[in-house]
Scaffold this motif. Structure first.
Motif, PDB file in Angstrom:
ATOM      1  N   TYR A 181      92.728  43.591-101.900  1.00  0.00           N
ATOM      2  CA  TYR A 181      93.236  43.142-103.196  1.00  0.00           C
ATOM      3  C   TYR A 181      92.549  43.930-104.309  1.00  0.00           C
ATOM      4  CZ  TYR A 181      95.381  39.241-100.715  1.00  0.00           C
ATOM      5  OH  TYR A 181      96.148  38.497 -99.874  1.00  0.00           O
ATOM      6  N   ALA A 182      93.264  44.106-105.407  1.00  0.00           N
ATOM      7  CA  ALA A 182      92.806  44.952-106.505  1.00  0.00           C
ATOM      8  C   ALA A 182      91.448  44.524-107.054  1.00  0.00           C
ATOM      9  CB  ALA A 182      93.848  44.975-107.625  1.00  0.00           C
ATOM     10  N   GLN A 183      91.304  43.247-107.385  1.00  0.00           N
ATOM     11  CA  GLN A 183      90.060  42.791-108.008  1.00  0.00           C
ATOM     12  C   GLN A 183      88.877  42.930-107.061  1.00  0.00           C
ATOM     13  OE1 GLN A 183      90.111  39.271-110.558  1.00  0.00           O
ATOM     14  NE2 GLN A 183      92.314  39.125-110.305  1.00  0.00           N
ATOM     15  N   GLU A 184      89.091  42.644-105.779  1.00  0.00           N
ATOM     16  CA  GLU A 184      88.008  42.797-104.811  1.00  0.00           C
ATOM     17  C   GLU A 184      87.646  44.266-104.637  1.00  0.00           C
ATOM     18  OE1 GLU A 184      89.542  41.014-101.304  1.00  0.00           O
ATOM     19  OE2 GLU A 184      89.424  38.968-102.077  1.00  0.00           O
ATOM     20  N   ALA A 185      88.660  45.127-104.644  1.00  0.00           N
ATOM     21  CA  ALA A 185      88.432  46.561-104.447  1.00  0.00           C
ATOM     22  C   ALA A 185      87.623  47.156-105.591  1.00  0.00           C
ATOM     23  CB  ALA A 185      89.773  47.289-104.302  1.00  0.00           C
ATOM     24  N   ILE A 186      87.958  46.811-106.813  1.00  0.00           N
ATOM     25  CA  ILE A 186      87.242  47.389-107.949  1.00  0.00           C
ATOM     26  C   ILE A 186      85.822  46.818-108.042  1.00  0.00           C
ATOM     27  CG2 ILE A 186      87.936  45.736-109.758  1.00  0.00           C
ATOM     28  CD1 ILE A 186      88.346  48.229-111.552  1.00  0.00           C
ATOM     29  N   ALA A 187      85.634  45.551-107.684  1.00  0.00           N
ATOM     30  CA  ALA A 187      84.291  44.964-107.691  1.00  0.00           C
ATOM     31  C   ALA A 187      83.408  45.669-106.668  1.00  0.00           C
ATOM     32  CB  ALA A 187      84.373  43.475-107.393  1.00  0.00           C
ATOM     33  N   MET A 188      83.977  45.987-105.508  1.00  0.00           N
ATOM     34  CA  MET A 188      83.243  46.698-104.465  1.00  0.00           C
ATOM     35  C   MET A 188      82.808  48.084-104.952  1.00  0.00           C
ATOM     36  SD  MET A 188      84.677  47.991-100.757  1.00  0.00           S
ATOM     37  CE  MET A 188      86.013  48.880-101.582  1.00  0.00           C
TER      38      MET A 188
ATOM     39  N   GLU B 231      82.452  49.198-108.102  1.00  0.00           N
ATOM     40  CA  GLU B 231      81.479  49.116-109.189  1.00  0.00           C
ATOM     41  C   GLU B 231      80.105  48.732-108.660  1.00  0.00           C
ATOM     42  OE1 GLU B 231      82.009  50.089-112.082  1.00  0.00           O
ATOM     43  OE2 GLU B 231      84.185  50.087-112.345  1.00  0.00           O
ATOM     44  N   LYS B 232      80.057  47.815-107.686  1.00  0.00           N
ATOM     45  CA  LYS B 232      78.773  47.401-107.124  1.00  0.00           C
ATOM     46  C   LYS B 232      78.114  48.560-106.383  1.00  0.00           C
ATOM     47  CE  LYS B 232      76.621  44.058-104.014  1.00  0.00           C
ATOM     48  NZ  LYS B 232      76.824  42.915-103.077  1.00  0.00           N
ATOM     49  N   LYS B 233      78.906  49.293-105.605  1.00  0.00           N
ATOM     50  CA  LYS B 233      78.371  50.432-104.856  1.00  0.00           C
ATOM     51  C   LYS B 233      77.825  51.483-105.815  1.00  0.00           C
ATOM     52  CE  LYS B 233      79.665  53.701-101.197  1.00  0.00           C
ATOM     53  NZ  LYS B 233      79.326  54.946-101.884  1.00  0.00           N
ATOM     54  N   TYR B 234      78.535  51.725-106.918  1.00  0.00           N
ATOM     55  CA  TYR B 234      78.102  52.717-107.897  1.00  0.00           C
ATOM     56  C   TYR B 234      76.782  52.289-108.540  1.00  0.00           C
ATOM     57  CZ  TYR B 234      78.186  55.603-112.126  1.00  0.00           C
ATOM     58  OH  TYR B 234      77.861  56.457-113.145  1.00  0.00           O
ATOM     59  N   GLU B 235      76.668  51.009-108.887  1.00  0.00           N
ATOM     60  CA  GLU B 235      75.445  50.499-109.496  1.00  0.00           C
ATOM     61  C   GLU B 235      74.269  50.610-108.527  1.00  0.00           C
ATOM     62  OE1 GLU B 235      76.201  46.569-110.816  1.00  0.00           O
ATOM     63  OE2 GLU B 235      77.497  47.186-112.488  1.00  0.00           O
ATOM     64  N   GLU B 236      74.525  50.304-107.243  1.00  0.00           N
ATOM     65  CA  GLU B 236      73.458  50.391-106.250  1.00  0.00           C
ATOM     66  C   GLU B 236      72.989  51.828-106.075  1.00  0.00           C
ATOM     67  OE1 GLU B 236      75.279  48.639-102.853  1.00  0.00           O
ATOM     68  OE2 GLU B 236      74.765  46.579-103.432  1.00  0.00           O
ATOM     69  N   GLU B 237      73.922  52.786-106.066  1.00  0.00           N
ATOM     70  CA  GLU B 237      73.557  54.188-105.918  1.00  0.00           C
ATOM     71  C   GLU B 237      72.769  54.672-107.138  1.00  0.00           C
ATOM     72  OE1 GLU B 237      77.238  56.156-105.269  1.00  0.00           O
ATOM     73  OE2 GLU B 237      77.323  55.655-103.131  1.00  0.00           O
ATOM     74  N   LEU B 238      73.209  54.255-108.322  1.00  0.00           N
ATOM     75  CA  LEU B 238      72.509  54.652-109.536  1.00  0.00           C
ATOM     76  C   LEU B 238      71.111  54.060-109.571  1.00  0.00           C
ATOM     77  CD1 LEU B 238      72.450  56.031-112.268  1.00  0.00           C
ATOM     78  CD2 LEU B 238      73.645  54.066-113.255  1.00  0.00           C
TER      79      LEU B 238
END
Length: 221
Positions: free
Chosen positions: A149-156, A158-165
Motif C-alpha cells: 500500500y502507498a502509505q506503508e511503502a513511503i513510510a518504509m 523514509e524510515k530507511k533513509y533516516e536510518e542510513e543518514l
C-alpha cells in the motif's frame, strides 16, 4: 534547408561532460537526445536515461526498468498515490506515471534561457534522478511485487533513509546532529502536530539537509 530544433551549443556541453566522465552513450543528432544506462544501488538496479536537448532547456528522464500492470486497478491506484506523495515538496524534478502502460520515470529540468548550463548542473540532474530511485525504489517494488500500500511503502522508504543518514552521521562523529535526528524520529508519533494535536508552523519543524551526491561514484553501464 532543415535546421536543428535544439541548441547544438547546449548539446556539446552535455556531450563534453559525458565524454570526459567516460560514459557509454549514444546521441540522436536529428532530435537532440542522449541515451545511456546507469547502474544504481537498491531494489531497482539500473535506469535507462534520456536527455532531451531543447533550444533553451535540458530535460533529463530516468526510466524505471519495471512498470505497473495497467490492468491491475488496485496496483495502479496505489502506485499513483505513492508517487504523488513522494512528489509533494520536491524542489527539483518529479516522478511521472503513465496511466496508459504503467511506466514510471523521474524528470529533472535545467533552465538554459539566456545562459548555458554548467557541467555541475548537468551532473546533478543525472545523479539526482538516480538518488530518487535509490531512495524510493523499495517502495516501488513493494507495490508491484508484494501488493503493498502507498502509505506503508513511503513510510518504509523514509524510515530507511533516516536510518542510513543517522548511520553516516554516527560514523563521521557528528553526535549532536545524530542525537537531534534521534529525538526527531521519536517525535514522529505526532509527526507535524503538537502534543495537543495542533498543526505546527513549518518553520518550527527541524530540517536536516544532506548533499545527496557528495563524493559518491556510481557505476555506468
Amino acid at each position: 534547408m532543415k535546421t536543428n530544433m535544439y541548441s547544438i551549443e547546449i548539446a556539446n556541453i552535455v556531450k563534453q561532460f559525458l565524454t570526459e566522465d567516460s560514459w557509454n552513450f549514444s546521441f540522436d543528432e536529428e532530435h537532440g537526445i542522449f541515451k545511456f544506462g546507469l547502474r544504481i544501488k537498491g531494489k531497482i538496479h539500473s535506469l535507462k536515461y534520456f536527455i532531451s536537448i531543447r533550444t533553451n532547456e535540458i530535460i533529463v528522464y530516468g526510466i524505471c526498468p519495471i512498470g505497473v500492470d495497467e490492468e491491475d486497478n488496485k496496483m495502479m491506484m496505489e502506485m499513483a498515490e505513492f508517487l504523488h506523495r513522494v512528489n509533494w515538496g520536491l524542489r527539483n524534478g518529479c516522478f511521472e506515471f503513465d496511466f496508459r502502460d504503467g511506466e514510471i520515470r523521474f524528470r529533472s529540468y535545467i533552465d538554459c534561457d539566456k545562459t548555458l548550463p554548467s557541467i555541475e548542473s548537468i551532473k546533478n540532474s543525472i545523479f539526482c534522478t538516480a538518488a530518487m530511485f535509490e531512495k524510493y525504489g523499495a517502495g516501488i517494488t513493494s507495490i508491484i511485487f508484494a501488493e503493498g500500500y502507498a502509505q506503508e511503502a513511503i513510510a518504509m522508504c523514509e524510515k530507511k533513509y533516516e536510518e542510513e543518514l543517522y548511520s553516516i552521521l554516527s560514523e563521521i562523529g557528528d553526535s549532536d546532529l545524530a542525537a537531534m535526528m534521534t529525538r526527531q524520529a521519536e517525535s514522529q508519533e505526532i509527526t507535524e502536530e503538537g502534543a495537543d494535536g495542533e498543526k505546527l508552523p513549518s518553520e518550527e519543524i527541524p530540517k536536516v539537509h544532506m548533499d545527496l551526491f557528495g563524493e559518491k561514484k556510481m557505476e555506468v553501464e
